[in-house]
Every structure is written in C-alpha cells, then in structure tokens.
Design an enzyme around this catalytic site. Structure first.
Site, PDB file in Angstrom:
ATOM      1  N   LYS A   1      33.027  -4.943 -49.853  1.00 36.47           N
ATOM      2  CA  LYS A   1      32.099  -4.634 -50.933  1.00 36.47           C
ATOM      3  C   LYS A   1      30.870  -5.529 -50.832  1.00 36.47           C
ATOM      4  O   LYS A   1      30.912  -6.589 -50.205  1.00 36.47           O
ATOM      5  CB  LYS A   1      32.769  -4.827 -52.298  1.00 36.47           C
TER       6      LYS A   1
ATOM      7  N   TYR B   1      31.409   1.810 -58.988  1.00 30.28           N
ATOM      8  CA  TYR B   1      31.643   2.991 -58.165  1.00 30.28           C
ATOM      9  C   TYR B   1      30.375   3.829 -58.120  1.00 30.28           C
ATOM     10  O   TYR B   1      29.651   3.947 -59.113  1.00 30.28           O
ATOM     11  CB  TYR B   1      32.769   3.845 -58.748  1.00 30.28           C
TER      12      TYR B   1
ATOM     13  N   HIS C   1      37.068   3.694 -53.392  1.00 27.82           N
ATOM     14  CA  HIS C   1      36.818   2.262 -53.469  1.00 27.82           C
ATOM     15  C   HIS C   1      35.471   2.028 -54.146  1.00 27.82           C
ATOM     16  O   HIS C   1      34.534   2.809 -53.975  1.00 27.82           O
ATOM     17  CB  HIS C   1      36.808   1.636 -52.074  1.00 27.82           C
TER      18      HIS C   1
END
Length: 357
Positions: A335, A293, A304
């Site tokens: 991601k 993160y 997220h």
C-alpha cells in the site's frame, strides 16, 4: 587547492581534471569551486591536496574543519560517498545534492533527483517538507529524503505531493446509494462512541451497496463518527442522543470531537475522499487513521485497499523513526503511505515510498 569561505577552490587545471572528467564541483571565473563533501571525497582518494592558511590538511583535519563550518557535514558526507560509490554523478545544491541518472553527468543532460539529508533524530516540519518538495517539483525533479540512522545506515524515500483525490479518482459512482436518501431522513442514535442505525432497509443499502459501517445484527448498522456526520450532512440520517434529543450537525461534530480529539481533521479528509469516489475505512489495524479503497463492488469480494492515510495538522512534524515504521508497514502490505493536511480548505497530500538507489 585552497579553502576560501564555504568552498575549496582550485585553478583552471582542476576544471579540466575534476569537473570535465568527473563532474566534481562548479567552474566559476576560470577556477573550480568544490563543496566540502566533494573535497573530502576527493581528498580521501588522494586526488587533491587541501591547504588552509598555507598548511596542508590531512583527511581527519579537514573533515573536522568542515564539520565545524557546515551543519550535519558528516551525514552529508556519508550519503554523498554512498551515492558516488553506487556510480552516480552527484553535485551539491540547495537541497544538499542533485543526482544524475545513470549514464548522465553535469554538462551532458540534467539531474533527475534532488536528495535532502536528515538525521533520524531531527524531526521535519510539514511546512519545511512541502517547501523542499515544491523546490524539486518546480524544476521537475524527483525529491528523495535520505535518512541516516544511529549506525550510519541510509534509508532513501521518494517523497512527493500525492494529490490522492485529484491525480486519480475513486471508482464509486456515488458516495452513497441514492435510494438511501428518503423523503425524510432516517433516525440514528449516538451512543457513547457509536451511532446505531436501526432502520433495516437503509442499513442494508448503506452496508451492502457502499460499505458503510458494520452490521450489528440483521437489522442494525453500527456507524463510525465520520460516516455518521457525512450521511447526516447529505440528508440520509437525522442524528439523536439516547434521550431522544435531536442533534444538529454542528452539535454532533462538537460531541464527536470530545469523543475523538482528532475528529475534526480526520473528518475533513474523510469527506473529500468520499466525494471523490473513494471508500475510506478505519486504518486502526495498520496504525493509521484510514485505509482507503478505490472501489468496493461487492462485500463478497472486498478488494485490497489502495493506500493508508493519516490526517495531520498543518504544524505537524514528521518524527522519522515513527514515520519510517508507518512507511515500512504500508510497503510491506503493498500500500501507499499518505499524509493529508487541510490548509484552510486546500488539502495537501504527501506520499512516502521507501526506495533503493
């Protein structure tokens, strides 16, 4: 045109008809040198004839000759043909191909990308990959890995050095709350695989303010091995065994390495991420070492994670089927997929992204 060494060579007329109009080959000393993939492509379209020792070769004869002379010729031809049919100008280079942006071509602008072709069956050592990335970055080109699978389908990856802890910073103002560091470090105990912190005040500060660990109950905090060593090194915790024996940081690291054989390489990356303001947490559910993160402001609304990360050794080899699965999963959950290695204090971060050409 004649085969001469590693090239198919044409005369000055070929320079005008093939290079100047189509960007094929390279002019040299009044002649045109074509690499075998270029020559095969032109031969398949009836644009040239190829002679070997005075005998004209048909397409099958030529590609068999080329495959004997050049490693992975058929894979390179598959990629070359695909790129040409997509409308790109493509030239052979040390990294297989230079690809020009749409609308560009040799002699009118520079190439945008270097493309390197690999079979899905052939692993890529990290050292080789870094060398290829360096070669592209030194001339400010995008590096693209083209992987050809069992059924001759091509998957393209944008691969780059991703200085995940340098090119951008994490958002946490401090790696742990200042109030958690007391005059005397708080005791925490190593069980079989976990460290348990029983000081409620410190547990609440670490969990609620910096997303360390996971609450066991209202008073206790379960900490991972990297979290525990990091907090101990920073004087927040003092680590003990269950029998009450004090553990030095070095002793704890040795025990952690017996519990987790990858602990050492994981911890090096974990520590750097923390010190740059990121919040690394386990990436087990994604099949990686960490999910990372940029910032966690509140546990009521956890954002997220920015990217997934695997800590790898310097002699690591990318086995492409497994690498492909990791990248696909990362991209599917929006991601970035990053691999990190520690070269004696210098960290290298390599990012993969699946792209469409």
């Amino acid at each position: 045109m004649q085969i001469k060494g590693n090239y198919v060579v044409g005369d000055a007329q070929a320079v005008a008809t093939l290079y100047e109009t189509g960007g094929f080959g390279r002019p040299r000393d009044g002649s045109l040198q074509l690499r075998f993939v270029e020559a095969a492509y032109l031969l398949s379209r009836g644009k040239i004839a190829i002679l070997k020792n005075g005998k004209e070769l048909d397409f099958d004869e030529f590609i068999q000759f080329a495959a004997l002379a050049e490693d992975f010729f058929e894979l390179k031809y598959i990629v070359y043909k695909d790129l040409k049919e997509r409308g790109y100008y493509v030239q052979s280079s040390a990294t297989d191909f230079r690809v020009y942006p749409r609308g560009g071509k040799p002699g009118k602008g520079s190439a945008k990308s270097y493309v390197f072709v690999r079979s899905e069956r052939v692993p890529i050592p990290l050292s080789e990959l870094l060398g290829l990335i360096n070669e592209a970055q030194n001339v400010r080109k995008q590096f693209i890995l083209a992987v050809v699978d069992e059924e001759s389908d091509i998957t393209f990856y944008d691969v780059k050095r991703s200085d995940a802890v340098g090119s951008f910073e994490g958002g946490m103002s401090a790696p742990y709350p200042a109030e958690a560091k007391k005059e005397k470090p708080v005791k925490a105990v190593l069980f079989k695989e976990r460290v348990i912190l029983s000081d409620k005040e410190t547990a609440d500060l670490l969990y609620n303010r910096a997303f360390f660990g996971r609450k066991m109950d209202d008073e206790r905090l379960l900490l991972s091995l990297p979290e525990s060593l990091y907090l101990a090194e920073n004087g927040v915790l003092e680590l003990y065994e269950m029998d009450g024996k004090r553990l030095s940081n070095e002793d704890f690291s040795k025990k952690a390495s017996l519990i987790d054989s990858e602990f050492s390489k994981k911890y090096t990356i974990y520590k750097e991420l923390k010190e740059k303001g990121f919040v690394p947490k386990t990436g087990f559910k994604f099949g990686t070492h960490f999910r990372v993160y940029r910032k966690v402001e509140s546990l009521d609304k956890i954002p997220h994670s920015e990217f997934l990360l695997n800590a790898i050794s310097t002699d690591y080899e990318f086995h492409l089927p497994a690498t492909s699965g990791a990248i696909r999963l990362a991209n599917s959950v929006h991601k970035r997929m990053i691999y990190a290695a520690d070269f004696g204090g210098k960290r290298e971060y390599v990012e993969f992204e699946r792209i469409k050409m």
